[in-house]
Motif scaffolding. Structure first.
Motif, PDB file in Angstrom:
ATOM      1  N   ILE A 171       0.852  -1.227  -0.155  1.00  0.00           N
ATOM      2  CA  ILE A 171      -0.055   0.091   0.030  1.00  0.00           C
ATOM      3  C   ILE A 171       0.870   1.268   0.241  1.00  0.00           C
ATOM      4  O   ILE A 171       0.490   2.024  -0.770  1.00  0.00           O
ATOM      5  CB  ILE A 171      -1.071   0.008   1.133  1.00  0.00           C
ATOM      6  CG1 ILE A 171      -2.044  -1.221   1.049  1.00  0.00           C
ATOM      7  CG2 ILE A 171      -1.593   1.328   1.385  1.00  0.00           C
ATOM      8  CD1 ILE A 171      -2.900  -1.587   2.274  1.00  0.00           C
ATOM      9  N   THR A 172       1.994   1.365   0.863  1.00  0.00           N
ATOM     10  CA  THR A 172       2.759   2.241   1.044  1.00  0.00           C
ATOM     11  C   THR A 172       3.402   2.513  -0.449  1.00  0.00           C
ATOM     12  O   THR A 172       3.571   3.809  -0.468  1.00  0.00           O
ATOM     13  CB  THR A 172       3.836   2.210   2.149  1.00  0.00           C
ATOM     14  OG1 THR A 172       3.201   1.734   3.348  1.00  0.00           O
ATOM     15  CG2 THR A 172       4.785   3.148   2.246  1.00  0.00           C
ATOM     16  N   SER A 173       4.032   1.622  -0.837  1.00  0.00           N
ATOM     17  CA  SER A 173       4.659   1.879  -2.244  1.00  0.00           C
ATOM     18  C   SER A 173       3.935   2.400  -3.188  1.00  0.00           C
ATOM     19  O   SER A 173       4.188   3.296  -4.127  1.00  0.00           O
ATOM     20  CB  SER A 173       5.249   0.298  -2.810  1.00  0.00           C
ATOM     21  OG  SER A 173       5.743   0.491  -3.807  1.00  0.00           O
ATOM     22  N   GLY A 174       2.583   1.808  -3.295  1.00  0.00           N
ATOM     23  CA  GLY A 174       1.617   2.169  -4.310  1.00  0.00           C
ATOM     24  C   GLY A 174       1.120   3.650  -4.110  1.00  0.00           C
ATOM     25  O   GLY A 174       1.109   4.491  -5.043  1.00  0.00           O
ATOM     26  N   SER A 175       0.770   4.001  -2.654  1.00  0.00           N
ATOM     27  CA  SER A 175       0.503   5.373  -2.364  1.00  0.00           C
ATOM     28  C   SER A 175       1.523   6.300  -2.580  1.00  0.00           C
ATOM     29  O   SER A 175       1.405   7.528  -3.057  1.00  0.00           O
ATOM     30  CB  SER A 175       0.130   5.335  -0.945  1.00  0.00           C
ATOM     31  OG  SER A 175      -1.192   4.407  -0.645  1.00  0.00           O
ATOM     32  N   VAL A 176       2.926   5.943  -2.226  1.00  0.00           N
ATOM     33  CA  VAL A 176       3.831   7.160  -2.492  1.00  0.00           C
ATOM     34  C   VAL A 176       4.011   7.148  -4.112  1.00  0.00           C
ATOM     35  O   VAL A 176       4.425   8.319  -4.381  1.00  0.00           O
ATOM     36  CB  VAL A 176       5.166   6.314  -1.607  1.00  0.00           C
ATOM     37  CG1 VAL A 176       6.510   7.108  -2.225  1.00  0.00           C
ATOM     38  CG2 VAL A 176       4.977   6.243  -0.187  1.00  0.00           C
ATOM     39  N   SER A 177       3.978   6.209  -4.530  1.00  0.00           N
ATOM     40  CA  SER A 177       4.075   6.323  -6.126  1.00  0.00           C
ATOM     41  C   SER A 177       2.891   6.994  -6.744  1.00  0.00           C
ATOM     42  O   SER A 177       3.323   8.139  -7.430  1.00  0.00           O
ATOM     43  CB  SER A 177       4.277   4.792  -6.873  1.00  0.00           C
ATOM     44  OG  SER A 177       4.267   4.929  -8.191  1.00  0.00           O
ATOM     45  N   ARG A 182       1.404  12.583  -8.409  1.00  0.00           N
ATOM     46  CA  ARG A 182       0.717  13.965  -8.421  1.00  0.00           C
ATOM     47  C   ARG A 182       1.574  14.829  -8.228  1.00  0.00           C
ATOM     48  O   ARG A 182       1.088  16.087  -8.937  1.00  0.00           O
ATOM     49  CB  ARG A 182      -0.166  13.787  -7.157  1.00  0.00           C
ATOM     50  CG  ARG A 182      -1.059  14.963  -6.828  1.00  0.00           C
ATOM     51  CD  ARG A 182      -2.303  14.960  -7.856  1.00  0.00           C
ATOM     52  NE  ARG A 182      -3.193  13.978  -7.579  1.00  0.00           N
ATOM     53  CZ  ARG A 182      -4.047  13.918  -6.886  1.00  0.00           C
ATOM     54  NH1 ARG A 182      -4.284  15.219  -5.894  1.00  0.00           N
ATOM     55  NH2 ARG A 182      -5.108  13.237  -6.831  1.00  0.00           N
ATOM     56  N   ILE A 183       2.418  14.725  -7.362  1.00  0.00           N
ATOM     57  CA  ILE A 183       3.266  16.131  -7.164  1.00  0.00           C
ATOM     58  C   ILE A 183       4.051  16.521  -8.472  1.00  0.00           C
ATOM     59  O   ILE A 183       4.197  17.541  -8.797  1.00  0.00           O
ATOM     60  CB  ILE A 183       4.273  15.887  -5.811  1.00  0.00           C
ATOM     61  CG1 ILE A 183       3.525  15.788  -4.650  1.00  0.00           C
ATOM     62  CG2 ILE A 183       5.351  17.129  -5.887  1.00  0.00           C
ATOM     63  CD1 ILE A 183       4.230  15.351  -3.392  1.00  0.00           C
ATOM     64  N   GLU A 184       4.622  15.377  -8.901  1.00  0.00           N
ATOM     65  CA  GLU A 184       5.395  15.724 -10.384  1.00  0.00           C
ATOM     66  C   GLU A 184       4.758  16.272 -11.410  1.00  0.00           C
ATOM     67  O   GLU A 184       5.288  16.771 -12.263  1.00  0.00           O
ATOM     68  CB  GLU A 184       6.096  14.350 -10.660  1.00  0.00           C
ATOM     69  CG  GLU A 184       7.431  14.201  -9.415  1.00  0.00           C
ATOM     70  CD  GLU A 184       8.183  12.871  -9.977  1.00  0.00           C
ATOM     71  OE1 GLU A 184       7.755  12.122 -10.889  1.00  0.00           O
ATOM     72  OE2 GLU A 184       9.211  12.323  -9.507  1.00  0.00           O
ATOM     73  N   ALA A 236      -0.306  20.169  -5.325  1.00  0.00           N
ATOM     74  CA  ALA A 236      -0.964  18.923  -5.729  1.00  0.00           C
ATOM     75  C   ALA A 236      -2.030  18.488  -4.268  1.00  0.00           C
ATOM     76  O   ALA A 236      -2.592  17.425  -4.539  1.00  0.00           O
ATOM     77  CB  ALA A 236       0.173  17.810  -5.784  1.00  0.00           C
ATOM     78  N   SER A 237      -1.972  19.017  -3.213  1.00  0.00           N
ATOM     79  CA  SER A 237      -2.715  18.732  -2.144  1.00  0.00           C
ATOM     80  C   SER A 237      -4.178  18.897  -2.640  1.00  0.00           C
ATOM     81  O   SER A 237      -4.492  19.934  -3.410  1.00  0.00           O
ATOM     82  CB  SER A 237      -2.446  19.804  -1.054  1.00  0.00           C
ATOM     83  OG  SER A 237      -3.245  19.284  -0.006  1.00  0.00           O
TER      84      SER A 237
END
Length: 266
Positions: A171-177, A182-184, A236-237
């Motif tokens: 989940i973390t990996s997917g969410s971080v990705s 989103r930010i990039e 991105a927020s």
């Protein structure tokens, strides 16, 4: 010559003559010269004498009877005393025998009581030992069962933890990705930056994904690049954070990320 002359008569003859003379003299003296008729005694004198004799005989008889009764009474008292002593002796013997029987009975009862107490103590000890052994066995079995259950629980917990860690990592990996994408997608870094420049930031989020703070942890050496990263994060927020609150609290309440210009898009 005298007639007593021993030469004329022998001595034994003389003695014999003298004895005959003496006997003849005695007969002459004692022989009654006439027959005496006893004088009649008056009747009242006879009655008195008879009465006196009867009274004396009666008194002697009564005295003899009294003496006899005294002797009999003394003999009876002696007999009663002897009987009393015999009864007392017999009673004492019976009491002694009864006391002996009671003592023997008491000793037997005491011995029986001690035997019963000893047997009861032995039974109680055996029962306590048995119960203690059973308790020890039960405790051993319980400890073994608890150890087994604990091992199983630990194994399950470890498996769940590993599964959860894998899930969290996934989940973390997917969410971080997703967050990075989103930010990039909104990041516009300034010109004249080098691809190897890297900015490390700490992002403070709330469960809705809203960004409440951005802090530069390690600067890229280019202030404009650092500011562009901050601006892109706020722009991105809200960020796509995991819905699971446990995962969010573990890895996304304070999220650390690194950004390089080579990953940005124009």
């Amino acid at each position: 010559m005298s007639w007593l002359d021993p030469g004329r008569y022998s001595f034994p003859v003389v003695v014999s003559l003298l004895l005959h003379v003496l006997v003849a003299g005695l007969f002459i003296v004692q022989w009654p010269t006439e027959h005496r008729v006893p004088e009649p005694v008056p009747q009242h004198v006879v009655a008195s004498v008879v009465q006196s004799e009867n009274q004396a005989v009666k008194e002697r008889r009564e005295k003899a009877l009294r003496e006899q009764r005294k002797k009999e009474q003394a003999a009876e008292r002696k007999k009663k005393l002897a009987e009393k002593k015999r009864q007392e002796k017999e009673k004492a013997q019976k009491l002694a025998a009864q006391k002996k029987r009671e003592q023997e009975k008491a000793l037997k009862e005491k011995a029986l009581a001690e035997k019963k107490a000893s047997e009861k103590a032995a039974r109680d000890k055996a029962e306590k030992d048995r119960q203690a052994k059973e308790r020890a066995q039960q405790e051993t079995q319980l400890l073994e069962q608890l150890a087994k259950e604990q091992a199983e629980a630990e194994a399950r917990a470890q498996a769940e933890a590993e599964a959860w860690a894998e899930k969290v990592a996934e989940i973390t990996s997917g969410s971080v990705s997703d967050i990075r994408s989103r930010i990039e997608s909104v990041w516009r870094y300034p010109p004249a930056v080098r691809p190897e420049q890297e900015t490390e930031v700490s992002i403070t989020l709330v469960p809705t994904g809203q960004v409440i703070n951005v802090k530069i942890i390690r600067s890229s050496g280019n202030a404009a690049l650092d500011r562009s990263v901050e601006q892109a994060i706020f722009k991105a927020s809200p960020l796509p954070v995991p819905k699971d609150p446990r995962v969010f609290e573990k890895s996304f309440r304070n999220l650390t990320m690194k950004f390089r210009p080579e990953n940005a898009t124009w």
